[in-house]
Design an enzyme around this catalytic site. Structure first.
Site, PDB file in Angstrom:
ATOM      1  N   TYR A 173       2.949  -8.504  11.607  1.00 41.29           N
ATOM      2  CA  TYR A 173       3.521  -7.150  11.507  1.00 41.29           C
ATOM      3  C   TYR A 173       3.957  -6.921  10.067  1.00 41.29           C
ATOM      4  CZ  TYR A 173       6.595  -3.129  12.433  1.00 41.29           C
ATOM      5  OH  TYR A 173       7.191  -1.882  12.430  1.00 41.29           O
ATOM      6  N   ASP A 186       4.141 -11.412   2.880  1.00 40.14           N
ATOM      7  CA  ASP A 186       5.195 -10.631   3.522  1.00 40.14           C
ATOM      8  C   ASP A 186       6.270 -11.616   3.984  1.00 40.14           C
ATOM      9  OD1 ASP A 186       6.886  -9.190   5.090  1.00 40.14           O
ATOM     10  OD2 ASP A 186       5.318  -8.171   6.244  1.00 40.14           O
ATOM     11  N   LYS A 225      15.206  -6.932   5.208  1.00 41.07           N
ATOM     12  CA  LYS A 225      16.565  -6.972   5.739  1.00 41.07           C
ATOM     13  C   LYS A 225      17.474  -8.121   5.293  1.00 41.07           C
ATOM     14  CE  LYS A 225      13.675  -8.046   9.681  1.00 41.07           C
ATOM     15  NZ  LYS A 225      13.213  -7.571  10.961  1.00 41.07           N
TER      16      LYS A 225
HETATM   17  N1  PMP Z   1       7.313  -7.271   7.716  1.00 40.12           N
HETATM   18  C1  PMP Z   1       7.765  -8.198   8.583  1.00 40.12           C
HETATM   19  C2  PMP Z   1       7.242  -9.599   8.501  1.00 40.12           C
HETATM   20  C3  PMP Z   1       8.737  -7.844   9.530  1.00 40.12           C
HETATM   21  O1  PMP Z   1       9.158  -8.783  10.403  1.00 40.12           O
HETATM   22  C4  PMP Z   1       9.205  -6.522   9.567  1.00 40.12           C
HETATM   23  C5  PMP Z   1      10.244  -6.073  10.579  1.00 40.12           C
HETATM   24  N2  PMP Z   1      10.710  -6.992  11.436  1.00 40.12           N
HETATM   25  C6  PMP Z   1       8.711  -5.609   8.641  1.00 40.12           C
HETATM   26  C7  PMP Z   1       7.766  -6.018   7.730  1.00 40.12           C
HETATM   27  C8  PMP Z   1       9.195  -4.190   8.631  1.00 40.12           C
HETATM   28  O2  PMP Z   1      10.522  -4.149   8.236  1.00 40.12           O
HETATM   29  P1  PMP Z   1      11.467  -2.889   8.638  1.00 40.12           P
HETATM   30  O3  PMP Z   1      11.678  -2.991  10.109  1.00 40.12           O
HETATM   31  O4  PMP Z   1      12.693  -3.120   7.828  1.00 40.12           O
HETATM   32  O5  PMP Z   1      10.729  -1.665   8.234  1.00 40.12           O
END
Ligand code: PMP
Length: 435
Positions: free
Chosen positions: A145, A240, A268
């Site tokens: 994701y 990521d 986050k």
């Molecule tokens: N990349 C990864 C690996 C994530 O786990 C997430 C959200 N859990 C995101 C991107 C997207 O982050 P956000 O929910 O802060 O938009």
């Protein structure tokens, strides 16, 4: 069964305000059924719901709360920064401090930019990679994701490598077609994609440890080979690390695997629970961003002083000696306790773990990609989830998410959790056991 009357009433009310009653889908308990708990307070390793029930929390706001809820230094930093102003829309010193703390841990971010979410970080990194390489295609892995930007809302078709098919309504097919999806932990389809789309792939974006289909660890040389294919073909590597950054090690997964990505996305955890994200990497690539370059990217609340101060307070704590050793020890204790229970009861439950992240799958087979993830028993997880919740342990309300341990968890919390797992698995006839 715990009392959930207030949570239920609030959720009913929320359903008249928000689609599905929530502002982010998994919170609605769709994957496990039942009433989502409305949370009113968090302290250390615990959260409290609107009915006064208390839970040992392994959701940790989906990862960022590595010090637990309401850590005093984080709260103090937020108070102080907010007293000086909640937002300026101008450069502020907290941004520089947080950037220095990030780069100290992850030197590959020669230049970086703050945004307000992981979605923005990934979306902007991809735009930058496209501009830098002059190419339009992006390769991602099934089950990873990277936020909900259009180009990333694409999964693989039935097995193998396909052109992207949107996994959400509203994503233009023409855009999805620029996203190639390969199975995680399989290098041959990646090599094939580069052969097939020679000179057209701008970047490979990957979760170096996949944590959005449960926890799926990269095998052997998977990451190194992917990096090699990409670089030999002039494509960039985007790690990521929204989940893994500052979580699996101070220097993130890139430190663990000894890989220097061209670009890294963070989220986050660098905001300690405030809305923050960042992306950064090679200076020559990052200089293409406006205002020094021609790739537009902006944000009114980017580098928000309160969020930056919170993140800096958290990252300062994470520099202290022994923090990651403590997280590893807690993770190992949970891991060993769960394995003991599983052995004793003969439950077909597999435990995966890296440091303070763990994933649970009700399945007899090793889980290595999205296909094997989807073969696990999500209904058994749902029952297990509720049995745990009833005993005061909050796991993620989905079979395809992970759990997070914080420095605020104690050895006793872990023991209580293992005891709850024992009770949950032994009283539930519906949870499959090995024959
Ligand atoms: N990349 C990864 C690996 C994530 O786990 C997430 C959200 N859990 C995101 C991107 C997207 O982050 P956000 O929910 O802060 O938009």
């Amino acid at each position: 069964m715990s009392e959930v009357r207030r949570s239920r009433r609030l959720f009913e009310n929320a359903q008249t305000r928000f689609p599905g009653g929530v502002n982010s889908p998994v919170r609605a308990f769709g994957g496990v059924g039942g009433t989502p708990r409305v949370l009113v307070r968090g302290e250390g390793p615990r959260v409290y719901d609107a009915d006064g029930n208390c839970y040992i929390d392994y959701v940790a706001s989906w990862g960022p709360l590595i010090l637990g809820h309401s850590h005093p230094r984080v709260v103090q930093a937020i108070d102080r920064a907010a007293a000086d102003g909640t937002s300026f829309g101008a450069l502020n010193p907290h941004e520089i401090e947080l950037a220095e703390l990030i780069v100290e841990a992850m030197p590959s971010l020669e230049l970086l930019r703050f945004v307000s979410s992981g979605t923005e970080a990934c979306m902007s990194a991809i735009r930058l990679a496209r501009a830098y390489t002059g190419r339009e295609m992006v390769l991602k892995f099934a089950g990873c994701y990277h936020g909900h930007a259009d180009a990333m809302l694409v999964q693989t078709g039935s097995g193998g490598l396909t052109f992207g098919v949107p996994s959400s309504a509203g994503v233009p097919a023409a855009l999805a077609a620029l996203t190639i999806v390969a199975p995680y932990n399989d290098t041959e389809p990646v090599e094939r994609a580069f052969r097939q789309h020679d000179g057209k792939i701008a970047c490979v974006i990957v979760e170096p440890i996949a944590a959005n289909m449960g926890l799926v660890l990269p095998e052997h040389d998977f990451l190194h080979q992917v990096v090699d294919f990409a670089h030999r073909n002039g494509a960039l590597i985007v790690f990521d690390e929204v989940i893994t950054g500052f979580r699996v090690a101070h220097g993130g997964a890139q430190k663990v695997f000894g890989i220097t990505p061209d670009l890294t996305c963070l989220g986050k955890i660098i905001g300690a629970g405030m809305p923050v994200g960042a992306f950064g990497g090679r200076a020559d690539i990052m200089r293409r961003l406006a205002p020094s370059g021609d790739v537009y990217q902006a944000g009114t609340l980017s580098g928000n002083p309160v969020a930056m101060a919170a993140g800096a307070a958290q990252l300062r704590e994470l520099r202290a000696p022994g923090v990651y050793e403590r997280l590893e020890a807690l993770g190992a204790a949970l891991d060993e306790g769960l394995r003991r229970v599983i052995r004793e009861l003969g439950t077909q439950l597999r435990v995966y773990r890296v440091g303070s992240i763990f994933g649970l799958f009700f399945t007899a087979q090793h889980v290595r990609d999205l296909v094997t993830v989807m073969q696990s028993d999500a209904k058994a997880y749902a029952k297990f989830f509720h049995a745990m919740l009833d005993q005061g342990v909050a796991l993620a309300p989905s079979a395809y998410e992970v759990g997070f341990i914080s420095t605020a968890h104690s050895a006793a919390d872990i023991e209580d959790t293992v005891a709850a797992v024992h009770a949950a698995l032994s009283t539930r006839g519906a949870v499959t056991t090995a024959t």
